[in-house]
Write a protein that holds these residues in place. Structure first.
Motif, short mmCIF file in Angstrom:
data_model
loop_
_atom_site.label_atom_id
_atom_site.label_comp_id
_atom_site.label_asym_id
_atom_site.label_seq_id
_atom_site.Cartn_x
_atom_site.Cartn_y
_atom_site.Cartn_z
N ASN A 105 0.80 -1.22 0.00
CA ASN A 105 0.00 0.00 0.00
C ASN A 105 0.84 1.27 0.00
OD1 ASN A 105 -3.06 -0.60 0.25
ND2 ASN A 105 -2.04 -2.15 1.51
N SER A 106 2.08 1.19 -0.46
CA SER A 106 2.94 2.37 -0.47
C SER A 106 3.66 2.52 -1.80
CB SER A 106 3.96 2.28 0.67
OG SER A 106 4.82 1.18 0.49
N ASP A 107 4.04 3.78 -2.06
CA ASP A 107 4.78 4.11 -3.26
C ASP A 107 6.25 4.39 -2.97
OD1 ASP A 107 2.48 4.25 -5.19
OD2 ASP A 107 1.83 5.75 -3.75
N ALA A 108 6.56 4.65 -1.72
CA ALA A 108 7.93 4.95 -1.29
C ALA A 108 8.06 4.54 0.17
CB ALA A 108 8.24 6.43 -1.45
N ILE A 109 9.30 4.33 0.60
CA ILE A 109 9.58 3.92 1.97
C ILE A 109 10.54 4.92 2.61
CG2 ILE A 109 10.67 2.15 3.42
CD1 ILE A 109 9.34 0.96 0.19
N VAL A 110 10.21 5.31 3.85
CA VAL A 110 11.07 6.19 4.63
C VAL A 110 11.37 5.49 5.95
CG1 VAL A 110 11.21 8.39 5.87
CG2 VAL A 110 10.12 8.30 3.62
N VAL A 111 12.64 5.52 6.35
CA VAL A 111 13.04 4.88 7.60
C VAL A 111 13.56 5.96 8.55
CG1 VAL A 111 14.34 3.02 8.68
CG2 VAL A 111 13.71 2.85 6.26
N LEU A 112 12.82 6.18 9.62
CA LEU A 112 13.23 7.08 10.70
C LEU A 112 14.07 6.27 11.70
CD1 LEU A 112 9.87 8.93 11.45
CD2 LEU A 112 12.00 10.02 10.76
N PHE A 123 15.63 -3.65 6.03
CA PHE A 123 16.44 -4.62 5.30
C PHE A 123 15.61 -5.52 4.40
CE2 PHE A 123 20.06 -3.68 8.16
CZ PHE A 123 21.01 -3.51 7.18
N GLU A 124 14.37 -5.80 4.78
CA GLU A 124 13.53 -6.61 3.91
C GLU A 124 13.26 -5.89 2.59
OE1 GLU A 124 10.21 -9.77 4.65
OE2 GLU A 124 9.42 -7.78 5.13
N TRP A 128 14.63 -6.86 -1.17
CA TRP A 128 13.74 -7.02 -2.32
C TRP A 128 14.17 -6.11 -3.47
CZ3 TRP A 128 8.42 -6.56 0.61
CH2 TRP A 128 8.21 -7.71 1.37
N ARG A 129 14.59 -4.91 -3.13
CA ARG A 129 15.06 -3.97 -4.17
C ARG A 129 16.32 -4.50 -4.84
NH1 ARG A 129 15.16 2.01 -4.92
NH2 ARG A 129 15.84 2.08 -7.09
N GLN A 130 17.25 -5.01 -4.02
CA GLN A 130 18.50 -5.57 -4.53
C GLN A 130 18.23 -6.75 -5.46
OE1 GLN A 130 20.94 -7.30 -1.45
NE2 GLN A 130 22.79 -7.13 -2.67
N LEU A 131 17.20 -7.52 -5.17
CA LEU A 131 16.84 -8.68 -5.98
C LEU A 131 15.99 -8.32 -7.19
CD1 LEU A 131 16.04 -11.22 -3.12
CD2 LEU A 131 18.09 -11.14 -4.57
#
Length: 189
Positions: A105-112, A123-124, A128-131
């Motif tokens: 349900n997201s278009d981008a991820i932000v890690v605080l 890391f998950e 997934w991005r790396q793969l």
């Protein structure tokens, strides 16, 4: 302040701590991020807790008229004080389902700043991005240098031959909420 109309609402997933941490700047950044997401008309997707930085980001978004989408597993409803006054409140059976629903349900991820849970989530999606399983932008909000030790570890992993140098290309590090907002606007436009 009302949310600007958007023909296709964009959603930003925020991973962050269920505690406030030792530095008051973490809470301030979480609140500012929630406000900024609302001001931009972006929906907050997060872990549905009403504690720590999770609560701060949600309250910031709500106070500014933003849409909030929270996802929490049954076993954390009491511990993370499930925030039931969100625009959408989803209860999942387990952590794996929570992470999947947030990601989907997201278009981008932000890690605080956050602890083991935030690292697990980050890391998950990074793996997934790396793969090649997705191309959603990932941002580390490096509040007062919080993520510097993690960045050093990633450089060490690369130097020791356990990842290619392009690992660092799968996420961006931003120092402030305004810089993050500009990066998100660029990536999501």
């Amino acid at each position: 302040m009302s949310v600007p109309p958007s023909p296709a609402r964009l959603s930003v997933c925020v991973y962050c701590g269920s505690r406030f941490g030792a530095n008051p700047a973490y809470k301030a950044a979480a609140t500012e991020l929630g406000q900024t997401l609302a001001q931009q008309g972006w929906r907050l997707v997060y872990g549905a807790g009403d504690v720590g930085l999770m609560g701060a980001v949600a309250c910031g978004a709500q106070a500014t008229g933003g849409e909030t989408f929270g996802v929490i597993p049954e076993h954390l409803l009491k511990r993370e004080v499930g925030k039931r006054d969100l625009s959408q409140f989803i209860v999942t059976e387990n952590m794996h389902e929570r992470k999947k629903v947030m990601y989907m349900n997201s278009d981008a991820i932000v890690v605080l700043p956050g602890g083991a849970g935030s690292l697990d989530e980050m890391f998950e999606v990074l793996t997934w991005r790396q793969l090649g399983l997705h191309e959603k932008p990932i941002y580390l909000l490096n509040v007062d240098g919080y993520w510097q030790p993690l960045l050093a570890l990633m450089d060490h992993v690369i130097e020791q031959g356990f990842a290619d140098t392009n690992l660092r290309d799968y996420f961006d590090v931003v120092e402030t909420v305004p810089a993050l907002a500009a990066a998100l606007r660029n990536a999501l436009s």
